[in-house]
Motif scaffolding. Structure first.
Motif, PDB file in Angstrom:
ATOM      1  N   PHE A  92       5.171  10.092  -3.479  1.00 54.91           N
ATOM      2  CA  PHE A  92       4.237  10.612  -2.478  1.00 54.91           C
ATOM      3  C   PHE A  92       2.929  11.136  -3.064  1.00 54.91           C
ATOM      4  CE2 PHE A  92       8.353  11.454  -0.076  1.00 54.91           C
ATOM      5  CZ  PHE A  92       8.241  10.294   0.678  1.00 54.91           C
ATOM      6  N   PHE A  93       2.852  11.281  -4.382  1.00 51.87           N
ATOM      7  CA  PHE A  93       1.604  11.766  -4.975  1.00 51.87           C
ATOM      8  C   PHE A  93       0.453  10.838  -4.598  1.00 51.87           C
ATOM      9  CE2 PHE A  93      -1.553  12.191  -8.371  1.00 51.87           C
ATOM     10  CZ  PHE A  93      -1.739  13.560  -8.345  1.00 51.87           C
ATOM     11  N   ASN A  94      -0.666  11.429  -4.253  1.00 55.46           N
ATOM     12  CA  ASN A  94      -1.857  10.672  -3.844  1.00 55.46           C
ATOM     13  C   ASN A  94      -1.565   9.770  -2.643  1.00 55.46           C
ATOM     14  OD1 ASN A  94      -4.680  10.298  -4.356  1.00 55.46           O
ATOM     15  ND2 ASN A  94      -4.235   8.246  -5.119  1.00 55.46           N
ATOM     16  N   ALA A  95      -0.667  10.231  -1.773  1.00 56.74           N
ATOM     17  CA  ALA A  95      -0.273   9.484  -0.574  1.00 56.74           C
ATOM     18  C   ALA A  95       0.319   8.124  -0.909  1.00 56.74           C
ATOM     19  CB  ALA A  95      -1.456   9.330   0.384  1.00 56.74           C
ATOM     20  N   GLY A  96       0.937   8.023  -2.100  1.00 61.91           N
ATOM     21  CA  GLY A  96       1.511   6.747  -2.510  1.00 61.91           C
ATOM     22  C   GLY A  96       0.483   5.691  -2.851  1.00 61.91           C
ATOM     23  N   GLN A  97      -0.778   6.067  -2.867  1.00 60.83           N
ATOM     24  CA  GLN A  97      -1.861   5.121  -3.169  1.00 60.83           C
ATOM     25  C   GLN A  97      -2.035   5.051  -4.690  1.00 60.83           C
ATOM     26  OE1 GLN A  97      -4.806   5.608   0.629  1.00 60.83           O
ATOM     27  NE2 GLN A  97      -4.589   7.402  -0.658  1.00 60.83           N
ATOM     28  N   ASP A  98      -1.034   4.512  -5.321  1.00 60.18           N
ATOM     29  CA  ASP A  98      -0.967   4.456  -6.783  1.00 60.18           C
ATOM     30  C   ASP A  98      -0.129   3.242  -7.125  1.00 60.18           C
ATOM     31  OD1 ASP A  98      -0.091   4.847  -9.495  1.00 60.18           O
ATOM     32  OD2 ASP A  98      -0.668   6.955  -9.327  1.00 60.18           O
ATOM     33  N   CYS A  99      -0.661   2.352  -7.952  1.00 60.37           N
ATOM     34  CA  CYS A  99       0.066   1.121  -8.241  1.00 60.37           C
ATOM     35  C   CYS A  99       1.300   1.351  -9.097  1.00 60.37           C
ATOM     36  CB  CYS A  99      -0.860   0.081  -8.877  1.00 60.37           C
ATOM     37  SG  CYS A  99      -1.925   0.742 -10.145  1.00 60.37           S
ATOM     38  N   THR A 100       1.487   2.558  -9.629  1.00 66.59           N
ATOM     39  CA  THR A 100       2.712   2.885 -10.353  1.00 66.59           C
ATOM     40  C   THR A 100       3.652   3.743  -9.515  1.00 66.59           C
ATOM     41  OG1 THR A 100       1.800   4.906 -11.329  1.00 66.59           O
ATOM     42  CG2 THR A 100       1.456   2.871 -12.545  1.00 66.59           C
ATOM     43  N   ALA A 101       3.330   4.001  -8.256  1.00 65.99           N
ATOM     44  CA  ALA A 101       4.099   4.925  -7.420  1.00 65.99           C
ATOM     45  C   ALA A 101       5.577   4.546  -7.355  1.00 65.99           C
ATOM     46  CB  ALA A 101       3.510   4.968  -6.005  1.00 65.99           C
ATOM     47  N   ALA A 102       6.416   5.563  -7.253  1.00 62.53           N
ATOM     48  CA  ALA A 102       7.872   5.368  -7.188  1.00 62.53           C
ATOM     49  C   ALA A 102       8.273   5.011  -5.766  1.00 62.53           C
ATOM     50  CB  ALA A 102       8.576   6.640  -7.654  1.00 62.53           C
ATOM     51  N   THR A 103       7.967   3.815  -5.357  1.00 62.03           N
ATOM     52  CA  THR A 103       8.140   3.451  -3.943  1.00 62.03           C
ATOM     53  C   THR A 103       9.329   2.545  -3.664  1.00 62.03           C
ATOM     54  OG1 THR A 103       6.641   1.581  -4.224  1.00 62.03           O
ATOM     55  CG2 THR A 103       5.667   3.655  -3.494  1.00 62.03           C
ATOM     56  N   ARG A 104       9.961   1.985  -4.692  1.00 62.23           N
ATOM     57  CA  ARG A 104      11.054   1.013  -4.484  1.00 62.23           C
ATOM     58  C   ARG A 104      12.267   1.488  -5.291  1.00 62.23           C
ATOM     59  NH1 ARG A 104      12.311  -4.442  -6.880  1.00 62.23           N
ATOM     60  NH2 ARG A 104      10.613  -4.067  -8.347  1.00 62.23           N
ATOM     61  N   VAL A 105      13.209   2.145  -4.600  1.00 63.08           N
ATOM     62  CA  VAL A 105      14.344   2.759  -5.275  1.00 63.08           C
ATOM     63  C   VAL A 105      15.584   1.889  -5.106  1.00 63.08           C
ATOM     64  CG1 VAL A 105      15.674   4.875  -5.569  1.00 63.08           C
ATOM     65  CG2 VAL A 105      13.326   4.997  -4.698  1.00 63.08           C
TER      66      VAL A 105
END
Length: 482
Positions: free
Chosen positions: A283-296
Motif C-alpha cells: 500500500f505504500f505510495n498507493a501501490g503506485q510502485d513497480c516493486t509493490a507487494a501486490t501479488r501474494v
C-alpha cells in the motif's frame, strides 16, 4: 471567480523559458482533482534548444576532474536539504502524497542516493594496465557517453529524477530531463536548485536541462540526433516505443518498466511479520510502485489465516490528503488512472472475493481504498497484469515447485520476496525466482549501494549502485607500444 494558475516553465541553458509556440497543459492536484498550474507542452524547437545546450556544455563537464563533479553533486544534495520545505511543497502537490510520510520515507533516500553518486564520480574502475602482448601495454578508459535524454515517471517524480540525473552527471554526462506531464513541478524546482549550484561554481549552464511536455515531447527527445543514451522509467508500452525509436540510430537505452512482484509465503513463515511487511509494501505510495507487494502466493496450510489477517490489516490502513498525519498513502495520480484501478475490481471473475476495500474514497480527488482480493487463479487478469494501485491479490499454492512456477509465470521480472524460516528454501528460491531483486522476509527496502532493475518486460539496465553508474559510461581500450 477564478484562481490564477501557477506557471511552470522549461529550464534550458540556465534560463526558465516558456515553450516556443506558447502551448501549455494544465497540472492537476490529485488530492483535489483541480488544476493548480500550467506547464509547457514542449515541441521540436524546445527539444532542439535543450539538446544544443547540453551538447555545448558536455566537453567542459566531461573534462573537469571527478573531484569537481563530486563537489557539484554534493552541493546539489546540500541545497535540496536546506530547501526541503520547498521540495516537499512541490512533490506533495505534484503527487498528492502525505507530506510527513514523504519527509520521512523519501527525502532521506533521495539525498543519500545523490551523495552516493557524488562519491561514485571518483571511483571509475577498469582492468589494471598490463602487457597482454609482448612490447605493448594496454589499459582501459571509462568515459561518459555524452548527452542523456531522460524521462521520469509520475509515481516518484523527484526520486526517479535523482536516479537518472545523479549517476549521469557523476559520470560526466549532460542531461535533458523530461518529467511526466502530470507531475512536472518538482523537476522544475530541481532545475532551479541545480542551476544555482552550477552558477556558483561557474560551470556551463547547459549541463542540466528540463523540458516539460507529453508523450510526443518524449518521443522527440528519444529520436533526436544529439543524445547518446535514452533512459526511461515508465510502462512496458513506453519502454518498447523508446527501444524502437532509439534503435533507428543505435542509441544506448536504459529501461526500468513495470512489475508484478510475487510475495511467496510458506507455511513456516512468521505470518504476523509477513502480513505487516506485505501490507506496508503493497500500500505504500498507493501501490503506485513497480516493486509493490501486490501479488501474494500463500501455502495452502496457512492461506485462510493469512487472508483473514491481511484483510484486517488493510482495513486499518488510511488514505488521506497531503496534510493528514495518519494517512499511510495519498491519492492516485490522475482521473484516468483511478478509472483503470477501479476497472480491475469491476471486472473480477465470479470466483474472486473482495476481502477489504474495493471502492473509491471520498467525492473529490483520486483516492482509492486499500483493497485485498482472494480466491484468484493464475490466469486471471488481475494476477497477470500490473494494477499499479492499492490492491493486493492472494492465491493459494500447494508446494515449492508450484510457487516458483506461478511466481515466474508473468511477463514482468522486477522484484519478488520470499517469506520462510527455512534458510535453505530461501536460498533455493533466490536462485529460482526470475526477478531482478529477491527480498527474504522483507519487501521493498532499497539502498543506494545495491542495484535495482529487472528482466523480461520489466526492462534492462540498472538504477542505483556502481552498476547503475557504469550504465552511464563507455569503455575504451588504449594500447601503446613500449
Amino acid at each position: 471567480m477564478t484562481t490564477e494558475l501557477r506557471r511552470l516553465r522549461n529550464y534550458i541553458d540556465g534560463e526558465f523559458r516558456d515553450a516556443v509556440d506558447g502551448r501549455t497543459t494544465d497540472v492537476v492536484d490529485p488530492a483535489t482533482g483541480e488544476a493548480y498550474a500550467t506547464a509547457p507542452l514542449s515541441a521540436q524547437a524546445d527539444v532542439d534548444a535543450a539538446m544544443a545546450a547540453a551538447e555545448a556544455a558536455f566537453p567542459v563537464w566531461r573534462d573537469v576532474t571527478p573531484g569537481v563533479r563530486q563537489r557539484a553533486i554534493l552541493k546539489i544534495a546540500d541545497a535540496m536539504e536546506a530547501r526541503q520545505e520547498e521540495l516537499l511543497d512541490a512533490e506533495c502537490r505534484n503527487c498528492g502524497k502525505p507530506r510527513e510520510l514523504t519527509r520521512q520515507e523519501e527525502l532521506p533516500m533521495m539525498l543519500d542516493q545523490i551523495r552516493f553518486f557524488a562519491g561514485a564520480a571518483r571511483m571509475l574502475e577498469g582492468k589494471s594496465a598490463g602487457e597482454y602482448m609482448e612490447g605493448l601495454t594496454s589499459f582501459v578508459r571509462r568515459e561518459p557517453v555524452g548527452v542523456c535524454a531522460q524521462v521520469a515517471p509520475w509515481n516518484y517524480p523527484l526520486m526517479m529524477a535523482v536516479w537518472k540525473f545523479a549517476p549521469a552527471l557523476a559520470a560526466g554526462n549532460t542531461v535533458v530531463l523530461k518529467p511526466s506531464d502530470t507531475t512536472p513541478a518538482s523537476a522544475v524546482w530541481l532545475a532551479e536548485v541545480i542551476g544555482g549550484v552550477f552558477d556558483e561554481m561557474e560551470l556551463p549552464r547547459g549541463i542540466f536541462n528540463v523540458v516539460c511536455g507529453d508523450r510526443e515531447t518524449g518521443r522527440l527527445m528519444v529520436e533526436h540526433d544529439t543524445p547518446a543514451m535514452a533512459s526511461i522509467t515508465g510502462s512496458v508500452r513506453a519502454g518498447m516505443e523508446v527501444a524502437g525509436s532509439a534503435a533507428k540510430d543505435l542509441k544506448r537505452v536504459h529501461l526500468e518498466l513495470g512489475g508484478k512482484a510475487p510475495c511467496v509465503v510458506f507455511d513456516d513463515a512468521d505470518i504476523a511479520a509477513a502480513v505487516e511487511g506485505i501490507r506496508d509494501g503493497g500500500f505504500f505510495n498507493a501501490g503506485q510502485d513497480c516493486t509493490a507487494a501486490t501479488r501474494v502466493l500463500v501455502q495452502e496450510g496457512v492461506y485462510e489465516e493469512f487472508v483473514t489477517a491481511l484483510a484486517k490489516a488493510a482495513a486499518e490502513v488510511k488514505t488521506g490528503d497531503v496534510n493528514d498525519p495518519d494517512a499511510a498513502y495519498g491519492a492516485l495520480n490522475n482521473a484516468g488512472h483511478l478509472e483503470k484501478v477501479a476497472g480491475f475490481i469491476d471486472r473480477l471473475p465470479a470466483h474472486a472475493k473482495v476481502e477489504a476495500g474495493g471502492e473509491r474514497v471520498g467525492d473529490k480527488g483520486y483516492f482509492y481504498a486499500p483493497t485485498v482480493v482472494s480466491g484468484l487463479k493464475q490466469d486471471d487478469e488481475i494476477v497477470q497484469n500490473e494494477v499499479f494501485g492499492p490492491v493486493i491479490t492472494v492465491q493459494s499454492f500447494s508446494d515449492e515447485e508450484q510457487a516458483v512456477k506461478w511466481s515466474n509465470d508473468v511477463e514482468y521480472a522486477l522484484a519478488s520476496s520470499v517469506w520462510t524460516s527455512d534458510h535453505a528454501r530461501a536460498m533455493r528460491l533466490s536462485k529460482a525466482l526470475d526477478f531482478g531483486c529477491v527480498w527474504i522476509n522483507t519487501h521493498i527496502p532499497l539502498v543506494a549501494e545495491m542495484p535495482h532493475g529487472g528482466f523480461k518486460k520489466s526492462g534492462y539496465g540498472k538504477d542505483l549502485s556502481a552498476y547503475g553508474f557504469d550504465d552511464y559510461t563507455r569503455v575504451k581500450h588504449v594500447m601503446t607500444a613500449l
